[in-house]
Design an enzyme around this catalytic site. Structure first.
Site, PDB file in Angstrom:
ATOM      1  N   THR A   9       0.878  -1.177   0.000  1.00 27.84           N
ATOM      2  CA  THR A   9       0.000   0.000   0.000  1.00 27.84           C
ATOM      3  C   THR A   9       0.917   1.230   0.000  1.00 27.84           C
ATOM      4  OG1 THR A   9      -0.004   0.244   2.396  1.00 27.84           O
ATOM      5  CG2 THR A   9      -1.660  -1.260   1.452  1.00 27.84           C
ATOM      6  N   ASP A  60      -2.036  -9.736  -0.804  1.00 27.69           N
ATOM      7  CA  ASP A  60      -2.953  -9.307   0.254  1.00 27.69           C
ATOM      8  C   ASP A  60      -3.131 -10.435   1.273  1.00 27.69           C
ATOM      9  OD1 ASP A  60      -5.412  -8.557   1.654  1.00 27.69           O
ATOM     10  OD2 ASP A  60      -5.736  -7.136   0.013  1.00 27.69           O
ATOM     11  N   ALA A  84      -1.256  -4.115   8.373  1.00 25.38           N
ATOM     12  CA  ALA A  84      -2.452  -3.390   8.831  1.00 25.38           C
ATOM     13  C   ALA A  84      -2.484  -2.035   8.157  1.00 25.38           C
ATOM     14  CB  ALA A  84      -2.409  -3.186  10.351  1.00 25.38           C
ATOM     15  N   THR A 144      -1.670  -3.024  19.218  1.00 26.99           N
ATOM     16  CA  THR A 144      -1.361  -1.675  19.725  1.00 26.99           C
ATOM     17  C   THR A 144      -1.994  -1.413  21.098  1.00 26.99           C
ATOM     18  OG1 THR A 144      -1.900   0.648  19.300  1.00 26.99           O
ATOM     19  CG2 THR A 144      -3.332  -0.933  18.282  1.00 26.99           C
ATOM     20  N   ASP A 145      -1.433  -0.466  21.817  1.00 29.72           N
ATOM     21  CA  ASP A 145      -2.034  -0.050  23.099  1.00 29.72           C
ATOM     22  C   ASP A 145      -3.318   0.752  22.886  1.00 29.72           C
ATOM     23  OD1 ASP A 145      -0.918   2.321  22.123  1.00 29.72           O
ATOM     24  OD2 ASP A 145       0.245   2.770  23.937  1.00 29.72           O
ATOM     25  N   GLU A 146      -3.561   1.200  21.634  1.00 33.73           N
ATOM     26  CA  GLU A 146      -4.726   2.065  21.391  1.00 33.73           C
ATOM     27  C   GLU A 146      -6.042   1.320  21.593  1.00 33.73           C
ATOM     28  OE1 GLU A 146      -4.343   4.872  18.219  1.00 33.73           O
ATOM     29  OE2 GLU A 146      -2.163   4.700  18.218  1.00 33.73           O
ATOM     30  N   TYR A 158      -9.356   3.236  13.677  1.00 31.30           N
ATOM     31  CA  TYR A 158      -8.142   2.391  13.671  1.00 31.30           C
ATOM     32  C   TYR A 158      -8.108   1.490  14.906  1.00 31.30           C
ATOM     33  CZ  TYR A 158      -3.284   1.188  14.793  1.00 31.30           C
ATOM     34  OH  TYR A 158      -2.152   0.509  15.177  1.00 31.30           O
ATOM     35  N   ALA A 210     -10.480   0.634  16.901  1.00 31.86           N
ATOM     36  CA  ALA A 210     -11.581  -0.343  16.926  1.00 31.86           C
ATOM     37  C   ALA A 210     -11.287  -1.509  15.995  1.00 31.86           C
ATOM     38  CB  ALA A 210     -12.884   0.351  16.527  1.00 31.86           C
ATOM     39  N   LYS A 212      -8.293  -2.626  15.176  1.00 29.16           N
ATOM     40  CA  LYS A 212      -7.245  -3.456  15.798  1.00 29.16           C
ATOM     41  C   LYS A 212      -7.831  -4.255  16.970  1.00 29.16           C
ATOM     42  CE  LYS A 212      -3.401  -3.736  15.041  1.00 29.16           C
ATOM     43  NZ  LYS A 212      -2.612  -4.586  14.094  1.00 29.16           N
ATOM     44  N   ARG A 230      -7.377  16.621  16.483  1.00 22.90           N
ATOM     45  CA  ARG A 230      -7.909  15.406  15.863  1.00 22.90           C
ATOM     46  C   ARG A 230      -9.269  15.071  16.480  1.00 22.90           C
ATOM     47  NH1 ARG A 230      -4.027  10.323  16.744  1.00 22.90           N
ATOM     48  NH2 ARG A 230      -3.093  10.974  14.791  1.00 22.90           N
TER      49      ARG A 230
HETATM   50  P1  NAD Z   1       2.767   0.599   8.430  1.00 21.14           P
HETATM   51  O1  NAD Z   1       1.506   1.286   8.004  1.00 21.14           O
HETATM   52  O2  NAD Z   1       4.058   1.339   8.353  1.00 21.14           O
HETATM   53  O3  NAD Z   1       2.970  -0.744   7.587  1.00 21.14           O
HETATM   54  C1  NAD Z   1       1.915  -1.622   7.304  1.00 21.14           C
HETATM   55  C2  NAD Z   1       2.371  -2.569   6.202  1.00 21.14           C
HETATM   56  O4  NAD Z   1       1.293  -3.490   5.946  1.00 21.14           O
HETATM   57  C3  NAD Z   1       2.684  -1.860   4.872  1.00 21.14           C
HETATM   58  O5  NAD Z   1       3.889  -2.345   4.350  1.00 21.14           O
HETATM   59  C4  NAD Z   1       1.502  -2.220   3.988  1.00 21.14           C
HETATM   60  O6  NAD Z   1       1.837  -2.293   2.613  1.00 21.14           O
HETATM   61  C5  NAD Z   1       1.112  -3.589   4.534  1.00 21.14           C
HETATM   62  N1  NAD Z   1      -0.294  -3.924   4.284  1.00 21.14           N
HETATM   63  C6  NAD Z   1      -1.377  -3.135   4.492  1.00 21.14           C
HETATM   64  N2  NAD Z   1      -2.501  -3.780   4.128  1.00 21.14           N
HETATM   65  C7  NAD Z   1      -2.116  -5.020   3.712  1.00 21.14           C
HETATM   66  C8  NAD Z   1      -2.814  -6.151   3.250  1.00 21.14           C
HETATM   67  N3  NAD Z   1      -4.154  -6.135   3.117  1.00 21.14           N
HETATM   68  N4  NAD Z   1      -2.115  -7.267   2.919  1.00 21.14           N
HETATM   69  C9  NAD Z   1      -0.769  -7.277   3.016  1.00 21.14           C
HETATM   70  N5  NAD Z   1      -0.049  -6.220   3.449  1.00 21.14           N
HETATM   71  C10 NAD Z   1      -0.713  -5.104   3.795  1.00 21.14           C
HETATM   72  O7  NAD Z   1       2.481   0.105   9.905  1.00 21.14           O
HETATM   73  P2  NAD Z   1       3.489  -0.098  11.128  1.00 21.14           P
HETATM   74  O8  NAD Z   1       3.588   1.182  11.872  1.00 21.14           O
HETATM   75  O9  NAD Z   1       4.719  -0.765  10.643  1.00 21.14           O
HETATM   76  O10 NAD Z   1       2.652  -1.100  12.032  1.00 21.14           O
HETATM   77  C11 NAD Z   1       2.799  -2.511  11.892  1.00 21.14           C
HETATM   78  C12 NAD Z   1       1.861  -3.179  12.887  1.00 21.14           C
HETATM   79  O11 NAD Z   1       2.197  -2.774  14.203  1.00 21.14           O
HETATM   80  C13 NAD Z   1       0.396  -2.804  12.683  1.00 21.14           C
HETATM   81  O12 NAD Z   1      -0.382  -3.962  12.874  1.00 21.14           O
HETATM   82  C14 NAD Z   1       0.130  -1.765  13.749  1.00 21.14           C
HETATM   83  O13 NAD Z   1      -1.229  -1.801  14.159  1.00 21.14           O
HETATM   84  C15 NAD Z   1       1.051  -2.248  14.863  1.00 21.14           C
HETATM   85  N6  NAD Z   1       1.543  -1.218  15.783  1.00 21.14           N
HETATM   86  C16 NAD Z   1       2.100  -0.063  15.306  1.00 21.14           C
HETATM   87  C17 NAD Z   1       2.619   0.885  16.205  1.00 21.14           C
HETATM   88  C18 NAD Z   1       3.288   2.147  15.721  1.00 21.14           C
HETATM   89  O14 NAD Z   1       3.634   2.995  16.540  1.00 21.14           O
HETATM   90  N7  NAD Z   1       3.541   2.305  14.428  1.00 21.14           N
HETATM   91  C19 NAD Z   1       2.526   0.656  17.585  1.00 21.14           C
HETATM   92  C20 NAD Z   1       1.936  -0.540  18.040  1.00 21.14           C
HETATM   93  C21 NAD Z   1       1.464  -1.467  17.121  1.00 21.14           C
HETATM   94  P1  TYD Z   2       0.654   9.574  15.462  1.00 23.38           P
HETATM   95  O1  TYD Z   2       2.112   9.588  15.120  1.00 23.38           O
HETATM   96  O2  TYD Z   2      -0.327   9.739  14.350  1.00 23.38           O
HETATM   97  O3  TYD Z   2       0.382   8.250  16.310  1.00 23.38           O
HETATM   98  P2  TYD Z   2      -0.944   7.801  17.135  1.00 23.38           P
HETATM   99  O4  TYD Z   2      -2.096   8.629  16.709  1.00 23.38           O
HETATM  100  O5  TYD Z   2      -1.069   6.373  16.722  1.00 23.38           O
HETATM  101  O6  TYD Z   2      -0.588   7.982  18.582  1.00 23.38           O
HETATM  102  O7  TYD Z   2       0.390  10.741  16.493  1.00 23.38           O
HETATM  103  C1  TYD Z   2       1.085  10.795  17.731  1.00 23.38           C
HETATM  104  C2  TYD Z   2       0.518  11.957  18.517  1.00 23.38           C
HETATM  105  O8  TYD Z   2       0.862  13.174  17.835  1.00 23.38           O
HETATM  106  C3  TYD Z   2      -0.999  11.935  18.594  1.00 23.38           C
HETATM  107  O9  TYD Z   2      -1.405  12.398  19.886  1.00 23.38           O
HETATM  108  C4  TYD Z   2      -1.442  12.909  17.527  1.00 23.38           C
HETATM  109  C5  TYD Z   2      -0.302  13.915  17.488  1.00 23.38           C
HETATM  110  N1  TYD Z   2      -0.040  14.536  16.153  1.00 23.38           N
HETATM  111  C6  TYD Z   2       0.071  15.932  16.060  1.00 23.38           C
HETATM  112  O10 TYD Z   2      -0.054  16.661  17.057  1.00 23.38           O
HETATM  113  N2  TYD Z   2       0.325  16.464  14.836  1.00 23.38           N
HETATM  114  C7  TYD Z   2       0.447  15.694  13.708  1.00 23.38           C
HETATM  115  O11 TYD Z   2       0.652  16.264  12.594  1.00 23.38           O
HETATM  116  C8  TYD Z   2       0.350  14.269  13.823  1.00 23.38           C
HETATM  117  C9  TYD Z   2       0.493  13.377  12.626  1.00 23.38           C
HETATM  118  C10 TYD Z   2       0.123  13.744  15.083  1.00 23.38           C
END
Ligand code: NAD
Ligand code: TYD
Length: 353
Positions: free
Chosen positions: A35, A58, A82, A133-135, A159, A161, A163, A291
């Protein structure tokens, strides 16, 4: 022995692939749809590495997933794929339901069929590790104790919900079918290959481009930040020694209000790549509309994974953030390759140009 990783071209998944192959000789099959958030550039350093097999596809494509499972016979599936950005889930929630809920359901069914046909020993050793995620726990008041694994689910964004739904599916596949699942719920990650729609890389990118640094609302929302490499080490440890059916909260004991995170990034940039006019990048901070439904505070109680599996983060926020800012300064080409057409449309939609 082989692992099947989903979403391994995204932020955390690609960091995990690099981490795994640096530490182990066990090959990985990496299934990713590519994606907007998936980027083969994240895996460029592995182009000649035969231990890494990339497949574009996918997680909901059961024919493809079943074929990959049959062909590679993985001992575990690590599910990172995801839709992951809260703001995008507010603009378009259905993609989140499609991948995170329906896609995870299809993936679980493909894996269940494969696992059910394994011989007794590989079946016993098989694991499905769900990265969450913790969300899912919702928002904490300022003086509430941090989320433990038994905290009630109260997801607030589409998001979160989606997860939470996927966590429930994974749990049910264990309870009903006996699939040996492990679930991890991690706090906000930061580090290399983080797509610049998320706060920390967006601030670095906008600062260097001379653009406003958008802080939502009063900037006092609190997140618990963890360096991505520490998350990868935690997942590795849970895969190695976690108990099937258990969930593990992963966090950095590192709560920070957003405005402090943004100011710290600015100060690091002031030191490492000062603005030409001698002013601080903090001058670019701009408070913007909040937001919708913005969660006020997340905090993880990571005692369970610490006490039972001996995992602790290695990086502090100071060391991890310095590494991160330096990585972005060293990888301007990566940033420009991911901030092309589609990215600009997103920034226009979200921040009004
Ligand atoms: P990201 O959005 O950077 O990467 C998601 C990847 O999944 C992408 O490479 C995308 O191409 C792939 N993808 C999306 N839909 C797909 C599908 N239908 N089939 C196959 N591949 C698909 O996300 P991330 O930040 O690397 O997060 C990875 C996981 O960790 C997620 O499940 C997210 O919920 C979880 N997570 C993320 C964070 C964070 O801070 N980023 C924290 C806790 C948990
Ligand atoms: P984000 O990186 O989108 O992660 P998450 O929403 O999963 O926690 O955002 C982190 C925090 O930063 C969140 O409280 C929203 C805030 N934020 C801003 O204040 N400005 C921005 O432009 C973005 C993307 C996030």
């Amino acid at each position: 022995m082989t692992l099947l990783v989903t979403g391994g071209a995204g932020f955390i998944g690609s960091n995990f692939v690099h981490h795994w192959l640096a530490e182990h000789d066990e090959p990985l099959v990496n299934l990713d749809k590519l994606t907007y958030a998936g980027n083969l550039g994240n895996l460029q350093a592995l182009a000649q590495d035969k231990r890494h097999v990339f497949v574009q596809g996918d997680i909901g494509d059961t024919a493809l997933v079943s074929q990959l499972l049959q062909h590679y016979q993985p001992r575990a599936v690590l599910h990172f794929a995801a839709e992951s950005h809260v703001d995008r889930s507010i603009h378009g929630p259905l993609d989140f339901i499609q991948t995170n809920v329906v896609g995870t359901g299809h993936l679980l069914e493909s894996v269940r069929a494969y696992w059910g046909a394994l011989a007794a020993d590989p079946q016993h050793r098989f694991r499905f590790l769900h990265v969450s995620t913790d969300e899912v726990y919702g928002s904490l008041s300022p003086d509430a104790v941090a989320f433990t694994e038994t905290h009630p689910y109260e997801p607030n964004s589409p998001y979160a919900a989606s997860k939470a739904s996927s966590d429930h599916l994974v749990r049910a596949w264990h309870h009903t079918y006996g699939l040996p699942v492990l679930t991890t719920n991690c706090s906000n990650n930061y580090g290399p290959f983080h797509f610049p729609e998320k706060l920390i890389p967006l601030v670095i990118h906008h600062a260097l481009a001379g653009k406003p640094l958008p802080v939502y609302g009063d900037g006092m929302q609190v997140r618990d930040w963890l360096y991505v490499q520490d998350h990868c080490r935690a997942i590795e440890r849970v895969l190695q020694a976690g108990t099937p059916g258990e969930t593990y909260n992963i966090g950095g004991w590192n709560e920070k209000p957003n405005i402090e995170v943004v100011r710290t990034v600015c100060h690091l940039l002031d030191e490492l790549q000062p603005r030409g006019d001698g002013q601080s990048y903090a001058e670019q901070i701009t408070f913007v509309k909040d937001r919708a439904g913005h969660d006020r505070r997340y905090a993880i109680d990571a005692r369970k994974i610490n006490d039972t599996l001996g995992w602790r983060p290695v990086e502090t926020f100071e060391t991890g953030l310095r590494k991160t800012v330096q990585w972005y300064l060293n990888h301007a080409d990566w940033v420009s390759s991911v901030t092309s057409g589609a990215y600009r449309q997103w920034v226009d939609l979200q921040y009004g140009g």
